[in-house]
Design a protein around this motif. Structure first.
Motif, short mmCIF file in Angstrom:
data_model
loop_
_atom_site.label_atom_id
_atom_site.label_comp_id
_atom_site.label_asym_id
_atom_site.label_seq_id
_atom_site.Cartn_x
_atom_site.Cartn_y
_atom_site.Cartn_z
N ALA A 116 29.09 19.76 30.30
CA ALA A 116 30.09 19.08 31.13
C ALA A 116 31.45 19.10 30.46
N LEU A 117 31.47 18.95 29.14
CA LEU A 117 32.75 19.02 28.42
C LEU A 117 33.38 20.40 28.55
N LEU A 118 32.56 21.44 28.42
CA LEU A 118 33.10 22.80 28.53
C LEU A 118 33.63 23.07 29.93
N LYS A 119 32.93 22.59 30.96
CA LYS A 119 33.41 22.78 32.32
C LYS A 119 34.73 22.06 32.54
N LEU A 120 34.82 20.83 32.05
CA LEU A 120 36.07 20.08 32.18
C LEU A 120 37.20 20.77 31.41
N LEU A 121 36.84 21.27 30.23
CA LEU A 121 37.86 21.96 29.43
C LEU A 121 38.38 23.21 30.12
N GLU A 122 37.47 24.00 30.71
CA GLU A 122 37.89 25.21 31.41
C GLU A 122 38.75 24.89 32.63
N ASP A 123 38.36 23.86 33.38
CA ASP A 123 39.16 23.47 34.55
C ASP A 123 40.55 23.02 34.13
N ARG A 124 40.63 22.23 33.07
CA ARG A 124 41.93 21.73 32.60
C ARG A 124 42.78 22.88 32.05
N LYS A 125 42.13 23.78 31.31
CA LYS A 125 42.85 24.93 30.76
C LYS A 125 43.41 25.81 31.88
N ARG A 126 42.62 26.03 32.93
CA ARG A 126 43.08 26.86 34.05
C ARG A 126 44.25 26.20 34.77
N ARG A 127 44.21 24.88 34.95
CA ARG A 127 45.28 24.18 35.65
C ARG A 127 46.59 24.19 34.85
N LEU A 128 46.49 23.94 33.55
CA LEU A 128 47.70 23.93 32.72
C LEU A 128 48.29 25.33 32.56
N ALA A 129 47.41 26.34 32.50
CA ALA A 129 47.91 27.71 32.41
C ALA A 129 48.66 28.10 33.68
N ALA A 130 48.17 27.62 34.84
CA ALA A 130 48.86 27.91 36.10
C ALA A 130 50.25 27.28 36.13
N GLU A 131 50.44 26.18 35.42
CA GLU A 131 51.76 25.55 35.34
C GLU A 131 52.69 26.26 34.35
N GLY A 132 52.18 27.25 33.61
CA GLY A 132 53.00 27.97 32.63
C GLY A 132 53.11 27.26 31.30
N LEU A 133 52.20 26.31 31.04
CA LEU A 133 52.29 25.54 29.80
C LEU A 133 51.97 26.38 28.57
N PHE A 134 51.19 27.45 28.76
CA PHE A 134 50.80 28.29 27.64
C PHE A 134 51.56 29.62 27.63
N ASP A 135 52.64 29.71 28.38
CA ASP A 135 53.39 30.96 28.49
C ASP A 135 53.97 31.35 27.13
N PRO A 136 53.77 32.58 26.68
CA PRO A 136 54.33 32.99 25.38
C PRO A 136 55.85 32.89 25.32
N ALA A 137 56.52 32.96 26.46
CA ALA A 137 57.98 32.86 26.45
C ALA A 137 58.46 31.47 26.02
N ARG A 138 57.57 30.47 26.09
CA ARG A 138 57.95 29.11 25.68
C ARG A 138 57.85 28.91 24.17
N LYS A 139 57.17 29.85 23.49
CA LYS A 139 56.96 29.68 22.05
C LYS A 139 58.28 29.82 21.29
N ARG A 140 58.46 28.97 20.29
CA ARG A 140 59.65 29.01 19.45
C ARG A 140 59.31 29.59 18.07
#
Length: 480
Positions: A116-140
């Motif tokens: 259940a933790l892994l499923k929740l983690l994957e869902d949260r990771k997919r949602r945040l990635a869709a928002e561009g939170l992990f975009d490499p262009a944001r890295k400093r």
């Protein structure tokens, strides 16, 4: 086998309950029997009321049970419920008499197993990635040599000692530790507050603002590292204005903060190695670069000196060049003085020659005065002659005009007949009885009135007489 049911109308000793009494009896039995239970199921129909209470259903393959979590307990839950999340709910069973339903009053909530933790983690990771939170262009990019390093970790674990020891070995820097809990309830909020707190420090304040942040924790299970998978921590890490290194767990452990950070380190010790260079290696490199720079400058100076000497050999002797130029200057100065005197003499001679050819102004004025006098006399004679001719022509024109005037005709006994408005009467047909007329003679005028209209024959006779008179006038004008 048949069951004998009591007759509804027969007398019996069964007690009669009201609806409220039976509902209260059921409520007492349920609450006493299931005063503390752990129920595993999948969350469905989750909603948060405006009052702050949480309402949801727990279901499995065969049954569904309603559940409620009151506002005071909802703030202490270790996770945020979501539809589809498999959880273990801890609480007590009770009934709701208003709808004849039973429900679970939740006092605690935890995820049901690692799946259940892994499923929740994957869902949260997919949602945040869709928002561009992990975009490499944001890295400093990380600073090459930060002056102050901020560390967010537990102050009692081995992680902070490993980081400080590795920094001291490589390149000692000032370290500011923000102590937080790295697992358990409230750990995610403390980690997020620490990252935000470092970013809120002002430049030049009493507490120096770090140039680099390290968020670190030792290894552990998925449940132990779950605080670094919370959405609040990932968002704060991605929004950090200070470059951030994530060093959570061991090399095989991945959390959401690793994806949101500017750089991921496999271990806390590796994070310290990424933060600063090795001081001895840097000093050796600086010394080697200095030696190479000195050698390069020496070779450059030698090459420039050689080129300068080669160019100097091609230059003439400056003393000889100066002496030749001085002699040439003296020669030109002497020639300039002679040429000036000769030039002045030539121009003086030419001026005298030109002046001799210019006539005397007094003589020119006298000649012009004589010519002006002659022309004035000629003009006066011509003006007198012109005036006499014009006077003669004027006299002839005046005499001719007088001869054409009707006044001369009136002197011979004729009269001019005028109407009252001054118009000349040229025919008897224009006359009528009682008409006022004016007779103009050569020495004056007199008024008359027509007593009788002239007859037609007389009018024609008068007309013929006037025409005969006009003919005589024409002949007289021709004689004149």
């Amino acid at each position: 086998m048949s069951e004998t049911l009591p007759d509804a109308g027969a007398d019996h000793n069964l007690p009669i309950f009201t609806v409220s009494e039976i509902s209260q009896a059921l409520k007492t039995v349920v609450e006493e029997t299931f005063s503390w239970v752990r129920v595993r199921g999948e969350i469905s129909g989750f909603k948060r009321a405006t009052s702050g209470h949480l309402y949801l259903c727990l279901k499995d393959a065969e049954a569904v049970i309603d559940a409620v979590c009151w506002k005071g307990t909802a703030g202490r839950l270790g996770l945020s419920p979501e539809d589809g999340m498999e959880v273990i709910a801890v609480g007590r069973l009770t009934t709701y008499p208003g709808r004849s339903k039973y429900q679970l009053v939740i006092e605690g909530l935890e995820l049901a197993g690692e799946g259940a933790l892994l499923k929740l983690l994957e869902d949260r990771k997919r949602r945040l990635a869709a928002e561009g939170l992990f975009d490499p262009a944001r890295k400093r990019p990380l600073p090459f040599l930060p002056s102050v390093i901020g560390v967010v970790t537990s102050p009692t674990g081995a992680v902070i000692r490993d980081i400080l020891h590795r920094l001291a070995d490589r390149f000692p820097r000032r370290v500011i530790v923000w102590p937080v809990r790295v697992q358990g309830d409230g750990a995610a909020a403390e980690i997020a507050a620490a990252i935000a707190g470092f970013n809120a420090l002002p430049e030049g304040g009493p507490v120096p603002r770090p140039d680099l942040l390290i968020v670190a924790r030792g290894g552990g299970s998925l449940e132990d590292l779950w605080a670094f998978n919370e959405e609040i921590v990932a968002r704060v890490a991605a929004e950090s204005a200070i470059p951030l290194i994530s060093a959570v767990g061991h090399e095989t452990d991945f959390t959401l903060i690793d994806l949101a950070a500017d750089l991921r380190a496999p271990t806390p010790t590796a994070a310290a190695e990424m933060a600063v260079p090795v001081r001895l290696e840097l000093m050796a490199q600086v010394g080697d670069d200095g030696t190479r720079l000195i050698g390069a400058v020496g070779r450059l100076l030698a090459d420039r000196r050689q080129r300068l000497e080669g160019l100097a050999r091609g230059l003439p002797n400056l003393r000889r060049v100066l002496e030749s130029a001085s002699q040439r200057l003296d020669d030109w100065a002497e020639r300039l003085g002679n040429s000036l005197r000769a030039g002045l003499e030539r121009r003086r001679t030419r001026l005298e020659h030109v002046a001799a050819r210019i006539p005397s102004p007094q003589r020119e004025i006298a000649v012009a005065g004589q010519r002006l006098t002659r022309e004035a006399q000629t003009l006066a004679r011509l003006a007198a002659t012109f005036t006499r001719e014009r006077q003669t022509r004027l006299a002839h024109a005046t005499a001719l005009l007088e001869s054409f005037s009707y006044a001369r005709v009136l002197e011979r006994g004729f009269a001019l007949v005028l109407t009252a408005d001054g118009a000349a009467v040229s025919s008897v047909t224009a006359l009528s009885a009682g008409m006022d007329l004016t007779l103009r003679l050569h020495d004056g005028a007199a008024g008359v009135t027509v007593s009788k209209a002239p007859a037609g024959g007389q009018g024609r006779t008068a007309t013929r007489t006037r025409r005969s008179t006009a003919a005589n006038d024409d002949r007289q004008r021709k004689l004149l």
